[in-house]
Enzyme design. Structure first.
Site, PDB file in Angstrom:
ATOM      1  CG  ASP A   1      27.161  34.780  58.160  1.00 53.69           C
ATOM      2  OD1 ASP A   1      27.781  35.809  57.832  1.00 53.69           O
ATOM      3  OD2 ASP A   1      26.901  33.857  57.366  1.00 53.69           O
TER       4      ASP A   1
ATOM      5  CG  ASP B   1      25.884  37.028  52.504  1.00 49.21           C
ATOM      6  OD1 ASP B   1      24.841  37.715  52.501  1.00 49.21           O
ATOM      7  OD2 ASP B   1      27.001  37.489  52.241  1.00 49.21           O
TER       8      ASP B   1
ATOM      9  CG  ASP C   1      26.733  30.146  55.602  1.00 52.51           C
ATOM     10  OD1 ASP C   1      27.170  29.779  54.499  1.00 52.51           O
ATOM     11  OD2 ASP C   1      26.986  31.272  56.082  1.00 52.51           O
TER      12      ASP C   1
END
Length: 232
Positions: free
Chosen positions: A13, A15, A187
């Site tokens: 991922d 961000d 996250d």
């Protein structure tokens, strides 16, 4: 003749995982500073960020807002702004540990793939910056060479991120079982569908819900960003 095993995958991922911030939020604020979108876009941006954190916005609604910000211009017209965005907003928020983590998988011979809910205009230069040869992102529709403001296909978000990854595997000639040995670094609880399918899920700077899930399931937890900025 025995076929060789598929290449090991390392999925990431972006961000709040490799990037200290949220690319969609940073892009909207960047456009506002340069008067490229109406001032009222900021209120909607802030609301979407809050709704995303709370899990109260659909993937389509979230992606559609950022798609509309690009409407009416061509890829060539956006290109210099993408370069400035990378230089001014993104590079300062990519810590050395993010580069090192991606590079460690490349050095191990793994196929590294960035998979992000952000649209390709926002994310593609960051993928190149970090050394990814493959980038899955939300795609945007073009009409006569101009961004229409619409999302094309399934947003690369939540269950759509898993579906898009499965489609990518098929196009690469790789079996769906390749996920069984794959790493995935994220996250966000929003990425739980894909995290649950890989053999080596890693919670990176996780939000509270993902941290709870990771600890309950014995997943590895990693800090890449250190003293990270507040979440979008």
């Amino acid at each position: 003749m025995i076929s060789p095993p598929p290449p090991k995958l390392a999925l990431f991922d972006l961000d709040h995982t490799l990037l200290d911030g949220d690319g969609d939020d940073l892009w909207c604020r960047f456009l506002l500073r340069h008067a490229l979108v109406p001032a009222e876009a900021q209120a909607r941006n802030e609301q979407l960020c809050a709704d995303y954190r709370a899990g109260q916005v659909s993937a389509q609604a979230f992606s559609a807002f950022y798609a509309r910000l690009l409407a009416g211009r061509s890829p060539a017209q956006w290109s210099p702004w993408q370069d400035r965005f990378l230089a001014e907003e993104i590079r300062p928020r990519l810590p050395p540990a993010a580069y090192d983590l991606v590079a460690s998988h490349r050095a191990a011979g793994h196929t590294v793939v960035l998979t992000t809910a952000s649209n390709r205009v926002i994310a593609e230069r960051t993928a190149v910056e970090l050394g990814f040869s493959h980038c899955l992102a939300t795609e945007l529709a073009l009409v006569d060479g101009i961004f229409s403001g619409e999302v094309e296909g399934i947003p690369n978000m939540r269950a759509g991120k898993l579906q898009r990854m499965q489609t990518w595997l098929a196009r690469q000639g790789l079996p769906a079982s390749a996920l069984a040995s794959a790493f995935f670094y994220s996250d966000s609880i929003n990425d739980l569908p894909l995290l649950s399918e890989v053999g080596q899920p890693v919670a990176v700077n996780p939000d509270a819900r993902l941290l709870q899930h990771a600890l309950a399931h014995g997943w590895r937890v990693l800090d890449v960003l250190g003293a990270a900025q507040p979440r979008c």
